[in-house]
Design a protein around this motif. Structure first.
Motif, PDB file in Angstrom:
ATOM      1  N   ALA A  33      41.820  42.304  26.022  1.00 41.40           N
ATOM      2  CA  ALA A  33      41.982  43.632  26.631  1.00 41.40           C
ATOM      3  C   ALA A  33      40.623  44.256  26.918  1.00 41.40           C
ATOM      4  CB  ALA A  33      42.798  44.531  25.706  1.00 41.40           C
ATOM      5  N   ILE A  34      39.697  44.110  25.992  1.00 44.77           N
ATOM      6  CA  ILE A  34      38.332  44.616  26.219  1.00 44.77           C
ATOM      7  C   ILE A  34      37.722  43.921  27.435  1.00 44.77           C
ATOM      8  CG2 ILE A  34      35.986  44.620  25.278  1.00 44.77           C
ATOM      9  CD1 ILE A  34      37.259  44.998  22.494  1.00 44.77           C
ATOM     10  N   ALA A  35      37.903  42.586  27.509  1.00 46.20           N
ATOM     11  CA  ALA A  35      37.375  41.830  28.645  1.00 46.20           C
ATOM     12  C   ALA A  35      38.023  42.255  29.954  1.00 46.20           C
ATOM     13  CB  ALA A  35      37.588  40.334  28.407  1.00 46.20           C
ATOM     14  N   GLU A  36      39.324  42.517  29.921  1.00 47.67           N
ATOM     15  CA  GLU A  36      40.039  42.975  31.121  1.00 47.67           C
ATOM     16  C   GLU A  36      39.436  44.278  31.638  1.00 47.67           C
ATOM     17  OE1 GLU A  36      43.190  43.319  34.044  1.00 47.67           O
ATOM     18  OE2 GLU A  36      42.406  41.633  32.883  1.00 47.67           O
ATOM     19  N   TYR A  37      39.152  45.190  30.727  1.00 44.55           N
ATOM     20  CA  TYR A  37      38.566  46.466  31.151  1.00 44.55           C
ATOM     21  C   TYR A  37      37.142  46.272  31.682  1.00 44.55           C
ATOM     22  CZ  TYR A  37      36.536  51.109  31.039  1.00 44.55           C
ATOM     23  OH  TYR A  37      35.870  52.263  31.386  1.00 44.55           O
ATOM     24  N   LEU A  38      36.328  45.490  30.971  1.00 44.52           N
ATOM     25  CA  LEU A  38      34.946  45.290  31.410  1.00 44.52           C
ATOM     26  C   LEU A  38      34.891  44.613  32.780  1.00 44.52           C
ATOM     27  CD1 LEU A  38      33.186  44.187  28.091  1.00 44.52           C
ATOM     28  CD2 LEU A  38      33.125  46.435  29.193  1.00 44.52           C
ATOM     29  N   LYS A  39      35.825  43.716  33.054  1.00 40.15           N
ATOM     30  CA  LYS A  39      35.844  43.060  34.365  1.00 40.15           C
ATOM     31  C   LYS A  39      36.230  44.019  35.482  1.00 40.15           C
ATOM     32  CE  LYS A  39      35.138  39.505  35.472  1.00 40.15           C
ATOM     33  NZ  LYS A  39      33.838  38.950  35.949  1.00 40.15           N
ATOM     34  N   SER A  40      36.793  45.160  35.123  1.00 42.52           N
ATOM     35  CA  SER A  40      37.189  46.137  36.144  1.00 42.52           C
ATOM     36  C   SER A  40      36.081  47.140  36.455  1.00 42.52           C
ATOM     37  CB  SER A  40      38.439  46.899  35.681  1.00 42.52           C
ATOM     38  OG  SER A  40      38.121  47.861  34.685  1.00 42.52           O
ATOM     39  N   LEU A  41      35.008  47.132  35.673  1.00 34.56           N
ATOM     40  CA  LEU A  41      33.940  48.098  35.917  1.00 34.56           C
ATOM     41  C   LEU A  41      33.216  47.767  37.220  1.00 34.56           C
ATOM     42  CD1 LEU A  41      32.353  48.388  32.347  1.00 34.56           C
ATOM     43  CD2 LEU A  41      33.877  50.024  33.473  1.00 34.56           C
ATOM     44  N   PRO A  42      32.921  48.757  38.034  1.00 37.22           N
ATOM     45  CA  PRO A  42      32.190  48.475  39.267  1.00 37.22           C
ATOM     46  C   PRO A  42      30.786  47.966  38.966  1.00 37.22           C
ATOM     47  CG  PRO A  42      32.318  50.841  38.886  1.00 37.22           C
ATOM     48  CD  PRO A  42      33.215  50.193  37.873  1.00 37.22           C
ATOM     49  N   ALA A  43      30.242  47.225  39.905  1.00 32.14           N
ATOM     50  CA  ALA A  43      28.875  46.719  39.751  1.00 32.14           C
ATOM     51  C   ALA A  43      27.893  47.872  39.904  1.00 32.14           C
ATOM     52  CB  ALA A  43      28.602  45.639  40.789  1.00 32.14           C
ATOM     53  N   VAL A  44      27.133  48.128  38.872  1.00 32.13           N
ATOM     54  CA  VAL A  44      26.147  49.217  38.879  1.00 32.13           C
ATOM     55  C   VAL A  44      24.802  48.643  38.469  1.00 32.13           C
ATOM     56  CG1 VAL A  44      25.477  51.432  37.874  1.00 32.13           C
ATOM     57  CG2 VAL A  44      27.892  50.927  38.276  1.00 32.13           C
ATOM     58  N   GLN A  45      23.792  48.899  39.283  1.00 25.23           N
ATOM     59  CA  GLN A  45      22.448  48.457  38.925  1.00 25.23           C
ATOM     60  C   GLN A  45      21.831  49.458  37.963  1.00 25.23           C
ATOM     61  OE1 GLN A  45      19.854  47.635  42.198  1.00 25.23           O
ATOM     62  NE2 GLN A  45      18.218  46.829  40.898  1.00 25.23           N
ATOM     63  N   GLY A  46      21.365  48.982  36.842  1.00 21.32           N
ATOM     64  CA  GLY A  46      20.770  49.846  35.841  1.00 21.32           C
ATOM     65  C   GLY A  46      19.291  50.039  36.062  1.00 21.32           C
TER      66      GLY A  46
END
Length: 310
Positions: free
Chosen positions: A288-301
């Motif tokens: 479930a944690i992985a499912e959520y992290l895979k949904s995060l938009p690509a953001v350059q830090g």
């Protein structure tokens, strides 16, 4: 001249009165209504204890038993050094005399039983997403652990950060006391992962860049940045190519279980301690944690500092 002095004094008094009113702990972080809670679920509390990595900060340094929550860990920052408190059930030095409401208020609002602000080095900015029932479960589990004698030293902070009332101004600017609300348009697994990552796991607290007042910069949330303690650089965990963009859901879940990356490397430092905690979660929760992290938009830090030396 006398009239000017009186006018100036009045403005100073009004300013002080306004400051104390606007930074009142119950104004800027009102306590949630907990009502009548059912009997606590100690097993769920144990799971949340692992998800939150409570032992990583609160275990007494220099001893092997990570359930001895005597505190004392020193956290360096640009504001000074914070010392993690004793949260064992010791009635004098820990939280053994606290009630459920005291614990819920501390975790969800950053307010102590004596009515003072806690510094946001204690990540109540994430824990406030946890409902009172979950916090009561966590409290019930902590109360099953061994009381540990001894108090941590006080914080060593520079002026004006050593004035706790100033935290009220910080909360006015940055603290959102709303609880977690599931997204009805997402799956149950995604919502479980979002709750664990944003709430008890408080992943953004380390994996985000911060402004000069120590608040997370929302535009680069989860995109990594300098370690808050000034030791190294915390990686990007969004779907950016420099983050987890090339990782599969299963590979993220595996790292949270074993500490191994897709390249057969192993995590170290603070992340090794995180994995010791996430390894105690169920396979379903790690996925479930992985499912959520895979949904995060690509953001350059923020850019990593250039390496020095040969």
């Amino acid at each position: 001249m006398r009239r000017l002095f009186i006018t100036l004094a009045v403005f100073i008094l009004l300013g002080l009165a306004g400051f104390f009113a606007l930074t009142d702990p119950r104004l800027v972080s009102p306590a949630p209504e907990i009502g009548t809670l059912p009997a606590p679920n100690v097993e769920n509390g144990k799971l949340l204890f692992a998800a939150g990595g409570c032992a990583s900060c609160h275990a007494t340094p220099g001893q092997d038993d990570k359930l001895r929550l005597g505190g004392g860990l020193a956290l360096a920052s640009g504001f000074g050094t914070f010392h993690v408190p004793n949260i064992s059930p010791h009635t004098r030095d820990g939280i053994g005399n606290w009630g459920v409401k005291d614990f819920v208020d501390a975790m969800a609002t950053g307010v102590s039983p004596s009515g003072q602000h806690y510094y946001p080095s204690f990540p109540y900015t994430s824990y406030r997403l946890m409902p009172p029932k979950a916090l009561a479960d966590l409290f019930a589990y902590i109360r099953t652990l061994q009381p540990v004698e001894g108090r941590a030293p006080g914080h060593d902070l520079a002026f004006p950060f050593n004035i706790r009332r100033v935290v009220g101004g910080w909360k006015l600017l940055y603290f959102d006391g709303a609880p977690f609300r599931p997204d009805p348009g997402k799956s149950e697994e995604w919502n479980r992962g979002a709750y664990l990552v944003q709430g008890p796991g408080h992943c953004a607290e380390c994996h985000s860049n911060r402004n000069k007042l120590g608040a997370i910069i929302q535009a680069t949330r989860f995109a990594g940045g300098p370690d808050p303690e000034g030791k190294g650089f915390v990686p990007n965990i969004t779907q950016h190519e420099e983050g987890l963009g090339k990782w599969s859901k299963q590979e993220i879940a595996e790292l949270l279980k074993s500490g191994f990356t897709p390249d057969f490397d192993s995590v170290g430092g603070k992340m090794a301690a995180v994995v010791r905690n996430t390894a105690q979660l169920s396979d379903a929760d790690r996925l479930a944690i992985a499912e959520y992290l895979k949904s995060l938009p690509a953001v350059q830090g923020p850019p990593r500092p250039a390496k020095t030396g040969s």
